[in-house]
Motif scaffolding. Structure first.
Motif, PDB file in Angstrom:
ATOM      1  N   THR A  46     -64.199  53.112  49.142  1.00  0.00           N
ATOM      2  CA  THR A  46     -64.837  53.979  48.009  1.00  0.00           C
ATOM      3  C   THR A  46     -65.787  53.076  47.284  1.00  0.00           C
ATOM      4  N   PRO A  47     -66.449  54.095  46.487  1.00  0.00           N
ATOM      5  CA  PRO A  47     -67.563  53.602  45.462  1.00  0.00           C
ATOM      6  C   PRO A  47     -66.832  52.841  44.279  1.00  0.00           C
ATOM      7  N   GLN A  48     -65.675  53.269  43.884  1.00  0.00           N
ATOM      8  CA  GLN A  48     -64.964  52.345  42.833  1.00  0.00           C
ATOM      9  C   GLN A  48     -64.645  50.954  43.114  1.00  0.00           C
ATOM     10  N   MET A  49     -64.396  50.829  44.528  1.00  0.00           N
ATOM     11  CA  MET A  49     -64.002  49.615  45.005  1.00  0.00           C
ATOM     12  C   MET A  49     -65.445  48.745  44.804  1.00  0.00           C
ATOM     13  N   ASP A  54     -68.761  44.390  42.481  1.00  0.00           N
ATOM     14  CA  ASP A  54     -69.657  44.060  41.677  1.00  0.00           C
ATOM     15  C   ASP A  54     -69.363  43.537  40.251  1.00  0.00           C
ATOM     16  N   ASP A  55     -68.689  44.172  39.615  1.00  0.00           N
ATOM     17  CA  ASP A  55     -68.154  43.612  38.216  1.00  0.00           C
ATOM     18  C   ASP A  55     -67.802  41.997  38.305  1.00  0.00           C
ATOM     19  N   LEU A  56     -66.995  41.806  39.429  1.00  0.00           N
ATOM     20  CA  LEU A  56     -66.308  40.655  39.443  1.00  0.00           C
ATOM     21  C   LEU A  56     -67.346  39.569  39.798  1.00  0.00           C
ATOM     22  N   GLU A  57     -68.143  39.931  40.471  1.00  0.00           N
ATOM     23  CA  GLU A  57     -69.388  38.849  41.217  1.00  0.00           C
ATOM     24  C   GLU A  57     -70.221  38.726  39.884  1.00  0.00           C
ATOM     25  N   ARG A  58     -70.554  39.747  39.051  1.00  0.00           N
ATOM     26  CA  ARG A  58     -71.307  39.704  37.960  1.00  0.00           C
ATOM     27  C   ARG A  58     -70.813  38.516  36.962  1.00  0.00           C
ATOM     28  N   GLN A  91     -57.354  31.452  42.485  1.00  0.00           N
ATOM     29  CA  GLN A  91     -56.579  31.184  41.146  1.00  0.00           C
ATOM     30  C   GLN A  91     -56.264  32.426  40.635  1.00  0.00           C
ATOM     31  N   VAL A  92     -56.569  33.757  41.087  1.00  0.00           N
ATOM     32  CA  VAL A  92     -56.354  34.977  40.504  1.00  0.00           C
ATOM     33  C   VAL A  92     -56.035  35.847  41.440  1.00  0.00           C
ATOM     34  N   VAL A  93     -54.772  36.758  41.271  1.00  0.00           N
ATOM     35  CA  VAL A  93     -54.543  37.781  42.751  1.00  0.00           C
ATOM     36  C   VAL A  93     -54.701  39.152  41.970  1.00  0.00           C
ATOM     37  N   VAL A  94     -55.441  40.043  42.410  1.00  0.00           N
ATOM     38  CA  VAL A  94     -55.809  41.420  41.768  1.00  0.00           C
ATOM     39  C   VAL A  94     -54.825  42.192  42.586  1.00  0.00           C
ATOM     40  N   GLY A  95     -54.025  43.020  42.180  1.00  0.00           N
ATOM     41  CA  GLY A  95     -53.452  44.307  43.157  1.00  0.00           C
ATOM     42  C   GLY A  95     -54.202  45.498  42.507  1.00  0.00           C
ATOM     43  N   LEU A  96     -54.747  46.135  43.659  1.00  0.00           N
ATOM     44  CA  LEU A  96     -55.548  47.424  43.239  1.00  0.00           C
ATOM     45  C   LEU A  96     -55.182  48.646  44.437  1.00  0.00           C
ATOM     46  N   VAL A 137     -53.804  46.689  38.904  1.00  0.00           N
ATOM     47  CA  VAL A 137     -54.623  47.921  38.618  1.00  0.00           C
ATOM     48  C   VAL A 137     -54.133  49.157  39.509  1.00  0.00           C
ATOM     49  N   PRO A 138     -53.140  49.838  39.063  1.00  0.00           N
ATOM     50  CA  PRO A 138     -52.634  51.052  39.859  1.00  0.00           C
ATOM     51  C   PRO A 138     -53.479  52.257  39.856  1.00  0.00           C
ATOM     52  N   THR A 139     -53.456  52.664  41.241  1.00  0.00           N
ATOM     53  CA  THR A 139     -54.197  53.932  41.512  1.00  0.00           C
ATOM     54  C   THR A 139     -53.361  55.340  41.434  1.00  0.00           C
TER      55      THR A 139
END
Length: 409
Positions: A46-49, A54-58, A91-96, A137-139
């Protein structure tokens, strides 16, 4: 409502509101430099992903994405994720994503931190210490996993799904953005919301134990308690008022926001108070039929309430009065008003009334009842004592008339 004993286990912070997903990069950067994102193939495309990546890499973060999360979270998928990204050394795990994505993040963090085999941790309080920080981050609005100490998975060596429960599994941060739920289909919105409602109702009506100072240190689910009661009641109000609107009009952002808030508050409530008979019974019913967890819970919940209120109507009566469903002084009358209102709500959002909708074979009810008794933390949390015969009786009640009532008589 209980006022003399309360337990609350929660993320270090919860960011709730439209657009809050834009905070993910800055939150992750506070916790580490290498981020593993656990999601599924649908959301990954998805575009949201892409915007989130992009936000993380910035923020200057190294990002790896596991997009192979499967429904019902099979053990092999969790092991695959942890093995594949061990050398990345996150070092961090994101559940999305939905509940399975959030639970995968928790369990991948567990394996990456402590090693071993997941069966080593089945049950309660077996995680030896903190795990890698998880950002949830629940959807969808249902499991409440963004706020709970529980993760559930499917192990092919077990007849039903198994759980790992430990305060160490509570995500460090929950980012709850209702805009991420706008594309959730009506049917999934209904069954997810019904699951959240069940979390809150079962927590509010859970068994009440003496406030032993050691209890919260030795049990994940402590039963009915003051903090859980207030959170659960708020969640129930939100879901009663807004879930039908969210199902009927998926673009109703106010309703979506209220349902997501209700689901998160229900997760906070049952993360200490716990759930009970409906959840215990859904595990074998779901395993037998391959049906969605939330759907089975929604079908079973009214029948477990009918069973419980015979001996323990007080909590359901309190809910009826608090929601303005009854002003009866008699607890039984008020409790029945709540049960009737819940059935009406579920009917409005398309939840079937009986287990026949799942094509379940009643010949297997005896075996399912025995399996349900294995969910000890849930069985012990029910306000009316349970045994295999009682479990079988609830399953019989959940079949269409006249068989169900005759079997329970």
């Amino acid at each position: 409502m209980r006022l003399d004993y309360g337990i609350l286990r929660a993320p270090a912070r919860i960011l709730f509101g439209n657009g809050q997903r834009a905070a993910l990069g800055r939150v992750a950067a506070e916790l580490g430099q290498r981020v593993l994102v656990c999601t599924d193939a649908r959301f990954a495309a998805t575009p949201q992903m892409q915007a989130i990546r992009d936000d993380l890499e910035r923020q200057g973060l190294a990002v790896a994405v596991f997009d192979g999360t499967q429904p019902e979270l099979p053990l092999s998928g969790i092991v695959n994720c942890a093995t594949r990204f061990r050398d990345f050394d996150p070092q961090v795990v994101v559940g999305l994503g939905g509940g399975s994505c959030l639970d995968l993040a928790k369990l991948a963090a567990l394996l990456l931190t402590h090693g071993g085999q997941l069966p080593d941790y089945y049950g309660e309080m077996k995680v030896p210490g903190p795990v890698l920080p998880v950002i949830a981050v629940p959807t969808t609005s249902g499991t409440g996993s963004e706020a709970t100490p529980v993760a559930v998975l499917g192990d092919p060596s077990r007849a039903i799904k198994v759980g790992i429960s430990s305060p160490h599994l509570i995500p460090h941060t929950a980012i709850c953005d209702p805009e991420l739920t706008l594309t959730c289909p009506a049917g999934l919105t209904a069954i997810s919301g019904a699951d959240a409602l069940a979390h809150a109702v079962e927590c509010f009506a859970a068994v009440e134990r003496p406030g032993d100072p050691a209890m919260a240190l030795t049990r994940v689910f402590v039963g009915k308690n003051a903090l859980g009661d207030h959170l659960a009641l708020s969640a129930i109000r939100l879901l009663f008022d807004h879930l039908p609107r969210a199902v009927e009009d998926g673009g109703d952002l106010e309703a979506r926001s209220a349902v997501m808030l209700g689901a998160t508050m229900a997760g906070l409530a049952f993360g200490s108070g716990g759930t009970a008979a409906a959840h215990a019974l859904q595990y074998p019913v779901g395993a037998e039929t391959g049906s969605a967890h939330g759907l089975g819970i929604a079908i079973l919940l009214p029948h477990t309430i009918d069973f419980n209120l015979v001996q323990a109507p007080g909590a359901y009566a309190d809910l009826a009065r608090a929601l303005g469903l009854s002003d009866a002084a008699d607890d039984m009358a008020a409790a029945r008003a709540f049960a009737a209102a819940l059935r009406d709500l579920f009917a409005r959002i398309g939840i079937p009334a009986g287990l026949d909708a799942l094509n379940v074979d009643p010949a297997g009810f005896g075996r399912m009842a025995e399996l349900a008794m294995g969910a000890t933390r849930l069985v012990e949390n029910n306000p009316r004592p349970l045994d295999a015969a009682a479990m079988r009786g609830i399953l019989d009640m959940a079949m269409p008339e006249p068989r169900g009532k005759a079997a329970h008589a």
